[in-house]
Scaffold this motif. Structure first.
Motif, PDB file in Angstrom:
ATOM      1  N   ALA A 168      36.427  84.995  33.147  1.00  0.00           N
ATOM      2  CA  ALA A 168      35.630  84.299  32.457  1.00  0.00           C
ATOM      3  C   ALA A 168      35.847  84.452  30.830  1.00  0.00           C
ATOM      4  O   ALA A 168      36.080  85.621  30.371  1.00  0.00           O
ATOM      5  CB  ALA A 168      34.406  84.075  32.670  1.00  0.00           C
ATOM      6  N   PHE A 169      35.751  83.391  29.910  1.00  0.00           N
ATOM      7  CA  PHE A 169      35.919  83.536  28.484  1.00  0.00           C
ATOM      8  C   PHE A 169      34.660  83.816  27.983  1.00  0.00           C
ATOM      9  O   PHE A 169      33.685  82.472  27.917  1.00  0.00           O
ATOM     10  CB  PHE A 169      36.807  82.429  28.053  1.00  0.00           C
ATOM     11  N   ASP A 170      34.184  84.914  27.728  1.00  0.00           N
ATOM     12  CA  ASP A 170      32.971  85.141  27.129  1.00  0.00           C
ATOM     13  C   ASP A 170      31.857  84.541  28.049  1.00  0.00           C
ATOM     14  O   ASP A 170      32.156  84.288  29.268  1.00  0.00           O
ATOM     15  CB  ASP A 170      32.802  84.579  25.612  1.00  0.00           C
ATOM     16  N   GLN A 225      29.657  77.979  20.708  1.00  0.00           N
ATOM     17  CA  GLN A 225      30.389  77.662  21.996  1.00  0.00           C
ATOM     18  C   GLN A 225      31.806  78.458  21.971  1.00  0.00           C
ATOM     19  O   GLN A 225      32.378  78.612  21.001  1.00  0.00           O
ATOM     20  CB  GLN A 225      30.750  76.136  21.889  1.00  0.00           C
ATOM     21  N   ARG A 226      32.018  79.251  23.044  1.00  0.00           N
ATOM     22  CA  ARG A 226      33.212  79.990  22.862  1.00  0.00           C
ATOM     23  C   ARG A 226      34.252  79.332  23.649  1.00  0.00           C
ATOM     24  O   ARG A 226      34.268  78.913  24.845  1.00  0.00           O
ATOM     25  CB  ARG A 226      32.920  81.368  23.828  1.00  0.00           C
ATOM     26  N   SER A 273      33.307  89.930  24.683  1.00  0.00           N
ATOM     27  CA  SER A 273      32.770  88.727  23.538  1.00  0.00           C
ATOM     28  C   SER A 273      33.878  88.192  22.950  1.00  0.00           C
ATOM     29  O   SER A 273      34.845  88.713  22.384  1.00  0.00           O
ATOM     30  CB  SER A 273      31.864  89.811  22.295  1.00  0.00           C
ATOM     31  N   ASN A 274      33.770  86.693  22.988  1.00  0.00           N
ATOM     32  CA  ASN A 274      34.887  85.745  22.388  1.00  0.00           C
ATOM     33  C   ASN A 274      36.228  86.192  22.861  1.00  0.00           C
ATOM     34  O   ASN A 274      37.380  85.982  22.129  1.00  0.00           O
ATOM     35  CB  ASN A 274      34.735  85.614  20.834  1.00  0.00           C
ATOM     36  N   ALA A 275      36.369  86.603  24.225  1.00  0.00           N
ATOM     37  CA  ALA A 275      37.674  86.904  24.666  1.00  0.00           C
ATOM     38  C   ALA A 275      37.629  86.775  26.307  1.00  0.00           C
ATOM     39  O   ALA A 275      36.397  86.673  26.923  1.00  0.00           O
ATOM     40  CB  ALA A 275      37.928  88.468  24.266  1.00  0.00           C
TER      41      ALA A 275
END
Lengths: 251, 187
Positions: free
Chosen positions: A155-157, A166-167, A192-194
């Motif tokens: 999952a992305f963030d 929004q990420r 976080s944000n990755a």
């Protein structure tokens, strides 16, 4: 209203660099082949008009493991398209996403994983053949998967931060390419944000992905995720319909 | 400790919006905020509906929108849970938690969105929790749980709002609660 009035799963019909999500929401409560994600091998005879009951079987490998290399989305029994960015590895980012409406009040972080069916019975790690309300994919097998699930997720963030940001991922690779034995006990917390560097096994809530805190309330957002499905020489054969489950809390 | 008198038939009729407990199809929470003897003044109940002028709909009483944002969290005296008939209790279950301090009562639900690979999807409530923080410094709390999937009301669950665990294997531990959304003030 504290619960989300709408949560849908969307799939990408475009490329990784130019994703197309419009009009691809899988609605709730379909039947007779409608609103399905279907897995397949590229060697199979499936097309965008193949009925659910006619969906071709996949052969398990004679030894070791291999990745399922196609994923299809069907809005009706014979109306579907291949999710081109599902490749059976970590090379594409824009594959699937959850779409949340703007009226939910989440109280805690969200979690997701896969189960055998809608009873959401805990898988039995490593057990083949599976027991009641279990399935071979989420159970896994000792030599094929080290008893992790055959399904790997990332999952992305957590989609939306507690502050309302929004990420959204960029095109490209997703962490380290998973193997059939990838996965760890308990919750794998998002980065976080990755994307997470290490994928997680989707074995009910025995092995699953969790956000880090509650997304901002009353805010629509997308949570981007992807998956790789494996087959193994020791997986029990049969017809299975595994269930994606997102758990969340609301007031 | 406040004395719990229980509910009169008149109060129960108001709280459940005219329904009998044994006819409930889902669980509801209710909060006692006053003691005038008039149910309309004394109770906030999820089973009752109201006109939401902002959204232009009729909806059930909402914990965050009505209890928290309505400023009632410091007035709750009792927090009740009404559970539907189930396989262990054919007439349903009822739980009551006396509230000793302001901003220690809480309620939230565990929901799920489930979508099949080769199948359809659905959104549903998995559980409804009502509880009370017993230690505002640590976050230790106690809660009654209506578990929709297990079709039972669980015995009191000792938990902690700073790190919510789980009461059974198929429920993922929710983690840290956003206390602002549920009207709890921890120290």
């Amino acid at each position: 209203m504290a619960d989300y009035s709408s949560i849908t799963m969307q799939y990408n019909t475009g490329s990784d660099a130019s994703p197309t999500w419009t009009g691809t929401a899988l609605a709730q409560n379909g039947s007779a082949g409608a609103n399905e994600l279907r897995m397949a091998m590229s060697s199979g005879s499936q097309t965008g008009s193949t009925a659910s009951a006619s969906w071709p079987y996949m052969s398990r490998p004679t030894s070791g493991t291999s990745a399922v290399n196609q994923l299809w989305a069907f809005s009706a029994d014979t109306t579907g398209s291949q999710i081109a960015t599902y490749t059976g590895d970590n090379t594409k980012a824009n594959v699937l996403r959850l779409n949340f409406s703007a009226d939910g009040n989440p109280i805690t972080a969200m979690q997701f994983s896969y189960f055998a069916d809608s009873t959401l019975t805990a898988p039995s790690a490593g057990t083949q053949p599976p027991g009641s309300h279990n399935d071979p994919f989420t159970n896994g097998q000792s030599s094929d998967t080290s008893s992790t699930a055959y399904i790997k997720i990332n999952a992305f963030d957590q989609g939306l931060t507690s502050g309302g940001t929004q990420r959204t991922p960029s095109a490209g690779s997703v962490g380290t390419n998973p193997s059939a034995t990838t996965g760890s006990a308990g919750a794998a917390t998002i980065a976080s944000n990755a994307w997470m560097s290490t994928w997680q096994s989707a074995q009910g809530f025995i092995q699953y992905i969790s956000g880090s805190n509650a997304p901002q309330a009353n805010t629509s957002f997308f949570w981007y995720f992807t998956m790789v499905i494996f087959l193994g020489a020791n997986i029990t054969t049969g017809t299975y319909t595994v269930v994606f489950c997102l758990q969340y809390t609301y007031s | 400790m406040p004395h719990i008198d229980g509910l009169s038939n008149r109060e129960l009729f108001y709280i459940l919006n005219g329904a009998r407990p044994e006819t409930l199809r889902r669980a509801y929470w209710a909060a006692k905020i006053n003691d005038t003897g008039d149910p309309k003044q004394d109770w906030l109940s999820e089973a009752r509906t109201k006109l939401d002028l902002r959204r232009g709909i009729v909806r059930n009483t909402d914990w965050t929108a009505d209890v928290v944002h309505g400023g009632y969290c410091d007035r709750i005296r009792e927090l009740w849970l009404f559970c539907p008939p189930n396989h262990l209790s054919p007439h349903g279950n009822t739980a009551c938690i006396p509230i000793h301090e302001p901003h220690t009562a809480f309620q939230f639900k565990v929901g799920a969105f489930a979508s099949n690979i080769a199948g359809s999807g659905c959104q549903r409530m998995r559980a409804l929790l009502v509880g009370r923080v017993n230690d505002r410094a640590s976050g230790d709390a106690i809660a009654f749980i209506w578990d929709e999937e297990a079709d039972v009301m669980w015995e009191p669950w000792h938990c902690n709002l700073r790190n919510l665990g789980t009461w059974r294997e198929s429920i993922a531990p929710p983690g840290t609660a956003n206390c602002d959304e549920i009207g709890v003030k921890l120290l």
